[in-house]
Design a protein around this motif. Sequence first.
Motif, PDB file in Angstrom:
ATOM      1  N   ALA A  90      38.556  55.089  25.252  1.00 30.99           N
ATOM      2  CA  ALA A  90      37.404  54.223  25.492  1.00 30.99           C
ATOM      3  C   ALA A  90      36.964  54.308  26.953  1.00 30.99           C
ATOM      4  CB  ALA A  90      37.743  52.785  25.119  1.00 30.99           C
ATOM      5  N   ALA A  91      37.963  54.351  27.852  1.00 27.11           N
ATOM      6  CA  ALA A  91      37.642  54.428  29.276  1.00 27.11           C
ATOM      7  C   ALA A  91      36.917  55.734  29.591  1.00 27.11           C
ATOM      8  CB  ALA A  91      38.916  54.315  30.112  1.00 27.11           C
ATOM      9  N   GLU A  92      37.366  56.823  28.943  1.00 32.82           N
ATOM     10  CA  GLU A  92      36.710  58.115  29.162  1.00 32.82           C
ATOM     11  C   GLU A  92      35.271  58.089  28.665  1.00 32.82           C
ATOM     12  OE1 GLU A  92      39.501  60.696  27.268  1.00 32.82           O
ATOM     13  OE2 GLU A  92      40.783  60.745  29.064  1.00 32.82           O
ATOM     14  N   TRP A 101      30.732  53.724  36.793  1.00 31.77           N
ATOM     15  CA  TRP A 101      32.143  53.526  36.439  1.00 31.77           C
ATOM     16  C   TRP A 101      33.025  53.715  37.675  1.00 31.77           C
ATOM     17  CZ3 TRP A 101      34.894  51.842  32.345  1.00 31.77           C
ATOM     18  CH2 TRP A 101      36.270  52.115  32.347  1.00 31.77           C
ATOM     19  N   ASP A 102      33.910  52.766  37.910  1.00 29.10           N
ATOM     20  CA  ASP A 102      34.786  52.823  39.078  1.00 29.10           C
ATOM     21  C   ASP A 102      36.237  52.936  38.596  1.00 29.10           C
ATOM     22  OD1 ASP A 102      36.412  52.301  41.256  1.00 29.10           O
ATOM     23  OD2 ASP A 102      35.137  50.703  42.052  1.00 29.10           O
ATOM     24  N   ASN A 103      36.751  54.130  38.662  1.00 28.54           N
ATOM     25  CA  ASN A 103      38.062  54.371  38.057  1.00 28.54           C
ATOM     26  C   ASN A 103      39.196  53.632  38.763  1.00 28.54           C
ATOM     27  OD1 ASN A 103      38.809  55.821  35.673  1.00 28.54           O
ATOM     28  ND2 ASN A 103      40.293  56.905  36.969  1.00 28.54           N
ATOM     29  N   LYS A 104      39.056  53.466  40.059  1.00 27.14           N
ATOM     30  CA  LYS A 104      40.076  52.730  40.812  1.00 27.14           C
ATOM     31  C   LYS A 104      40.165  51.296  40.305  1.00 27.14           C
ATOM     32  CE  LYS A 104      41.058  54.584  45.349  1.00 27.14           C
ATOM     33  NZ  LYS A 104      39.968  55.220  46.111  1.00 27.14           N
ATOM     34  N   LYS A 108      43.327  49.453  38.607  1.00 23.00           N
ATOM     35  CA  LYS A 108      43.862  48.235  39.201  1.00 23.00           C
ATOM     36  C   LYS A 108      43.922  47.100  38.190  1.00 23.00           C
ATOM     37  CE  LYS A 108      42.526  48.038  44.062  1.00 23.00           C
ATOM     38  NZ  LYS A 108      41.493  47.389  44.862  1.00 23.00           N
ATOM     39  N   GLN A 109      42.822  46.924  37.472  1.00 25.85           N
ATOM     40  CA  GLN A 109      42.768  45.816  36.507  1.00 25.85           C
ATOM     41  C   GLN A 109      43.731  46.055  35.337  1.00 25.85           C
ATOM     42  OE1 GLN A 109      41.569  42.922  36.812  1.00 25.85           O
ATOM     43  NE2 GLN A 109      39.460  42.820  37.544  1.00 25.85           N
ATOM     44  N   MET A 110      43.869  47.315  34.924  1.00 25.21           N
ATOM     45  CA  MET A 110      44.815  47.642  33.851  1.00 25.21           C
ATOM     46  C   MET A 110      46.230  47.236  34.264  1.00 25.21           C
ATOM     47  SD  MET A 110      43.480  49.060  31.101  1.00 25.21           S
ATOM     48  CE  MET A 110      44.656  50.158  30.302  1.00 25.21           C
ATOM     49  N   GLU A 111      46.551  47.554  35.503  1.00 22.31           N
ATOM     50  CA  GLU A 111      47.866  47.232  36.016  1.00 22.31           C
ATOM     51  C   GLU A 111      48.045  45.720  36.131  1.00 22.31           C
ATOM     52  OE1 GLU A 111      48.748  49.238  39.714  1.00 22.31           O
ATOM     53  OE2 GLU A 111      50.475  47.919  39.986  1.00 22.31           O
ATOM     54  N   PHE A 112      47.024  45.084  36.673  1.00 24.43           N
ATOM     55  CA  PHE A 112      47.055  43.641  36.864  1.00 24.43           C
ATOM     56  C   PHE A 112      47.223  42.907  35.532  1.00 24.43           C
ATOM     57  CE2 PHE A 112      44.660  39.590  37.360  1.00 24.43           C
ATOM     58  CZ  PHE A 112      45.496  39.006  38.282  1.00 24.43           C
ATOM     59  N   ALA A 139      35.004  47.330  34.957  1.00 16.87           N
ATOM     60  CA  ALA A 139      35.227  48.565  35.720  1.00 16.87           C
ATOM     61  C   ALA A 139      33.910  49.199  36.143  1.00 16.87           C
ATOM     62  CB  ALA A 139      36.048  49.551  34.912  1.00 16.87           C
ATOM     63  N   ARG A 140      32.828  48.730  35.555  1.00 23.50           N
ATOM     64  CA  ARG A 140      31.531  49.207  36.014  1.00 23.50           C
ATOM     65  C   ARG A 140      31.111  48.367  37.211  1.00 23.50           C
ATOM     66  NH1 ARG A 140      27.191  48.784  31.788  1.00 23.50           N
ATOM     67  NH2 ARG A 140      26.055  49.418  33.638  1.00 23.50           N
ATOM     68  N   GLN A 141      30.486  49.021  38.163  1.00 22.51           N
ATOM     69  CA  GLN A 141      30.033  48.260  39.322  1.00 22.51           C
ATOM     70  C   GLN A 141      28.641  47.721  39.082  1.00 22.51           C
ATOM     71  OE1 GLN A 141      30.775  51.171  42.503  1.00 22.51           O
ATOM     72  NE2 GLN A 141      32.164  49.623  43.286  1.00 22.51           N
ATOM     73  N   ALA A 142      28.477  47.094  37.954  1.00 20.44           N
ATOM     74  CA  ALA A 142      27.157  46.581  37.608  1.00 20.44           C
ATOM     75  C   ALA A 142      26.875  45.320  38.421  1.00 20.44           C
ATOM     76  CB  ALA A 142      27.088  46.273  36.121  1.00 20.44           C
ATOM     77  N   ARG A 143      25.622  45.102  38.681  1.00 20.90           N
ATOM     78  CA  ARG A 143      25.229  43.946  39.465  1.00 20.90           C
ATOM     79  C   ARG A 143      25.310  42.668  38.626  1.00 20.90           C
ATOM     80  NH1 ARG A 143      19.887  44.519  42.971  1.00 20.90           N
ATOM     81  NH2 ARG A 143      19.766  42.408  43.813  1.00 20.90           N
ATOM     82  N   TYR A 144      25.012  42.826  37.358  1.00 23.78           N
ATOM     83  CA  TYR A 144      25.049  41.669  36.465  1.00 23.78           C
ATOM     84  C   TYR A 144      26.062  41.899  35.353  1.00 23.78           C
ATOM     85  CZ  TYR A 144      20.637  40.918  38.799  1.00 23.78           C
ATOM     86  OH  TYR A 144      19.681  40.748  39.754  1.00 23.78           O
TER      87      TYR A 144
END
Lengths: 232, 123
Positions: A90-92, A101-104, A108-112, A139-144
């Motif tokens: 799904a992430a791919e 999409w911000d993979n970092k 991070k969130q997956m780990e958290f 994980a998307r750097q969306a504004r909204y």
Amino acid sequence: MIIFEKAGKNFGRTPALNNVNLSLPEGKIIGLFGPNGAGKSTLLKAAAGLVRLSSGRVTVDGKAPRQRRTRLAYLPEQNTLPSNWTIKRAAEFYRAFFADWDNKRYEKQMEFLNLKDDLRFARISRGQRAKAKLVLTLARQARYILLDEPFSGIDILAREEISKALVRDYSEGQQTIVVATHEIDEIENLVEHIIFLDNGRITVLGDADELRRQEGKSIVAIMKEAFRDGGK
Amino acid sequence: MDFDATRPIYLQIIELYKRALLTGELKSGDKILSQRNYAEQYKVNPNTVQRAYREMEALGLVETLRGQGTFVTVTKKQLRTMKEETAENALHSFIYEMKTLGFTLAAVLTKVQENWEKEANGR
């Protein structure tokens, strides 16, 4: 900014949104509250460009939502991802689909949230699925960020984790997050701005702490009162 | 932690810090939670925490040093004033309550005397 002007939506004869005028304040976590069937989902979908209004209009930074796809991340209440997919798959898919999409952030969130990406959607608990959906959306750097019932049907521990993940993410970005839910308790302290919908109309609107100060009541109590008054 | 849902959260954050200062839990020079950690830990909106911290800075209770964190900077004089204020408030509501219940000053004083020792180490 997301702005609704005289927005109306009817499903057959039932009005889901009734002449809604609303601008969503920027950079805040906004609680979109109201009972089931109040029009919360319709409002979110209209903002995401997934529902066509019957009357009036909605704009995102001055344009139609469909032209602002890249600024909008929407988390649907239903499961839209194939159940035989792993989270990784799904992430791919998301990564290929969305340029922001911000993979970092994803990692991070997956780990958290203690999620393993080889888990299949068909095999995981509802709580894990809810968490995975949230990670994919955030994980998307969306504004909204528009979240439709992110706590739906999950246990209290997973809810807490989701709330914390939201705060975490919010602190890192300059985002506007709208959370539509009828479960106010969980995020009462998390939302800064409140919108209460009842029967497709806005009956309460404002800064959460300001509402508490004015009324000397909890947000839940204020909502209940507005609900009893039947949107007058 | 559970906040009182009927009052502004940012005020309650300030009150909690004031209390910690008064009881000596926090002392001048101590580092307090970063705004972000506070927000995460207590699931409070980061902007609400920011508002509380900003007011505490304006009150001179804490100071934020760039890249280092937020530190308690309260002076003895401030502490004395805060203690006076808190005592004043507690006293006011106590007197009000006792008057409402119809107690005379003499009766209240006796009661206070009787209970003083018992409560002394309490809470």
